[in-house]
Scaffold this active site. Structure first.
Site, PDB file in Angstrom:
ATOM      1  N   SER A 175       0.837  -1.198   0.000  1.00 54.24           N
ATOM      2  CA  SER A 175       0.000   0.000   0.000  1.00 54.24           C
ATOM      3  C   SER A 175       0.880   1.259   0.000  1.00 54.24           C
ATOM      4  O   SER A 175       1.769   1.386  -0.851  1.00 54.24           O
ATOM      5  CB  SER A 175      -0.949  -0.075   1.207  1.00 54.24           C
ATOM      6  OG  SER A 175      -1.936   0.906   1.146  1.00 54.24           O
ATOM      7  N   ASP A 232      -8.661  -4.251  -6.955  1.00 56.85           N
ATOM      8  CA  ASP A 232      -8.255  -3.299  -5.906  1.00 56.85           C
ATOM      9  C   ASP A 232      -8.206  -1.886  -6.476  1.00 56.85           C
ATOM     10  O   ASP A 232      -7.580  -1.653  -7.521  1.00 56.85           O
ATOM     11  CB  ASP A 232      -6.870  -3.743  -5.406  1.00 56.85           C
ATOM     12  CG  ASP A 232      -6.264  -2.812  -4.371  1.00 56.85           C
ATOM     13  OD1 ASP A 232      -6.960  -1.923  -3.858  1.00 56.85           O
ATOM     14  OD2 ASP A 232      -5.059  -3.014  -4.089  1.00 56.85           O
ATOM     15  N   HIS A 294      -7.731  -5.009  -1.398  1.00 57.18           N
ATOM     16  CA  HIS A 294      -6.492  -4.276  -1.123  1.00 57.18           C
ATOM     17  C   HIS A 294      -5.703  -4.943  -0.010  1.00 57.18           C
ATOM     18  O   HIS A 294      -4.471  -4.993  -0.054  1.00 57.18           O
ATOM     19  CB  HIS A 294      -6.820  -2.832  -0.750  1.00 57.18           C
ATOM     20  CG  HIS A 294      -5.616  -1.973  -0.550  1.00 57.18           C
ATOM     21  ND1 HIS A 294      -4.700  -1.743  -1.547  1.00 57.18           N
ATOM     22  CD2 HIS A 294      -5.147  -1.315   0.545  1.00 57.18           C
ATOM     23  CE1 HIS A 294      -3.733  -0.969  -1.081  1.00 57.18           C
ATOM     24  NE2 HIS A 294      -3.969  -0.708   0.190  1.00 57.18           N
TER      25      HIS A 294
END
Ligand SMILES: *[C@@H]1O[C@H](CO)[C@@H](O)[C@H](O)[C@H]1NC(C)=O
Ligand SMILES: *[C@@H]1O[C@H](CO)[C@@H](O)[C@H](O)[C@H]1NC(C)=O
Ligand SMILES: *[C@@H]1O[C@H](CO)[C@@H](O)[C@H](O)[C@H]1NC(C)=O
Length: 311
Positions: A175, A232, A294
């Protein structure tokens, strides 16, 4: 690898032969080997470990995951060189460790829920990133996340390389941590180190000059494994239309959450123009509006985060 000339010829041909809306074909699209799958799985465990507070606060001398999702790494003979947390406005957090079992130096960054603040800020200002390349620009928040950690990690990496010159270096993150890892890997390669980059669920980090520069390092001063999962939404931001481009190569995982990933569930898209193809995360028709795809890659990568999730 391919030449720019053949790529241009291929793209020109595709454009001539296809209806206007078609996306150019990738240069190479293929399933991955069991060896590559094992590399991605191991990197996922180091990345999951970066979410455990005990691997961020100098409280443990080896990498452990109390949540049980880094069993391979935990069984290795690891030693932590430095751990950092909450550096700078963006909470840059992670560790530098040695894995003696695999003769590796690991730099890993965790993500943070402040990814949402970045992605909610629709302006995505680009700033010069001169420690990557003279014409490179990166998103200002991602760049400050990397810069906040830079002195600590460069000192730890110097120490690691002096002590273990034969060890290889893996730079890993998820991320927002994947954005930092991309910048860190590109920079340490510039300083003469060979580094493999494993980025999980990364947003786009910089402009096309940045993407092409880091893509151009692939196969030269390390390999780029940019891992994405299904639809995602984080890797779809910031938009290409806002002046951003992803770094090649993309490893797109199609398995749903809760299902073990096999080699045939992962497709690699190779090429410097990291995402000009019909497929991969950018090619998914819908966009997962939640953080479900995610936070799950091989398993829930954020499981060790004290809040259990970065949502
Ligand atoms: C961990 O230890 C290193 C080396 O002593 C230090 O530089 C760093 O600030 C410490 N990190 C934390 C989170 O306390
Ligand atoms: C772990 O590796 C270090 C460095 O090679 C070595 O000194 C140490 O004895 C090893 N520990 C174990 C438990 O094998
Ligand atoms: C997934 O793999 C793990 C570990 O190899 C195994 O324990 C588990 O049973 C597998 N799950 C499924 C649904 O196949």
């Amino acid at each position: 690898m391919f030449s720019q000339t053949s790529l241009s010829a291929l793209l020109a041909a595709v454009t001539l032969l296809s209806p206007a809306k078609a996306i150019p074909a990738p240069l190479a699209r293929r399933d991955i080997s069991a060896d590559v799958l094992a590399k991605l799985y191991l990197a996922h465990q180091y990345s999951a470990a970066a979410y455990c507070p005990n691997n961020n606060d100098n409280s443990s001398s080896k990498l452990t995951c109390p949540t049980g999702n880094c069993d391979i790494v935990q069984a290795d003979n690891t030693s932590v060189l430095t751990e950092f947390q909450n550096l700078g406005l963006a909470d840059s957090t992670g560790y530098v460790a040695l894995d003696h079992t695999r003769s590796k130096i690991i730099l890993a960054y965790r993500g943070t829920e402040s990814i949402q603040n970045f992605l909610a800020d629709a302006s995505f200002p680009l700033v010069p990133a001169p420690d990557i390349c003279a014409s490179c620009h990166a998103e200002s928040g991602f760049y400050s996340f990397w810069r906040a950690s830079k002195p600590a990690i460069l000192a730890a990496l110097d120490q690691a390389r002096a002590q273990h010159p034969s060890y290889s270096l893996d730079v890993i993150g998820h991320s927002l941590g994947a954005a930092a890892a991309t910048l860190a890997a590109a920079h340490v390669r510039n300083t003469g180190s060979h580094a493999d980059l494993y980025s999980f669920s990364s947003p786009r980090v910089g402009d096309p000059a940045f993407a092409r520069y880091v893509g151009g390092q692939d196969g030269v001063s390390g390999s780029n494994y940019r891992v994405t999962h299904r639809d995602d939404w984080v890797p779809k931001a910031p938009l290409k239309a806002m002046g951003y481009l992803h770094v090649a190569d993309e490893y797109w995982i199609s398995s749903p959450n809760g299902v073990n990933v096999t080699t045939s569930d992962v497709v690699v898209f190779e090429g410097y123009e990291g995402e000009d193809y019909d497929g991969g995360n950018a090619g998914t028709e819908k966009t997962d509006p939640t953080f479900q795809t995610h936070e799950w890659i091989f398993d829930k990568i954020t499981l060790c985060y004290p809040k259990g999730t970065i949502e």
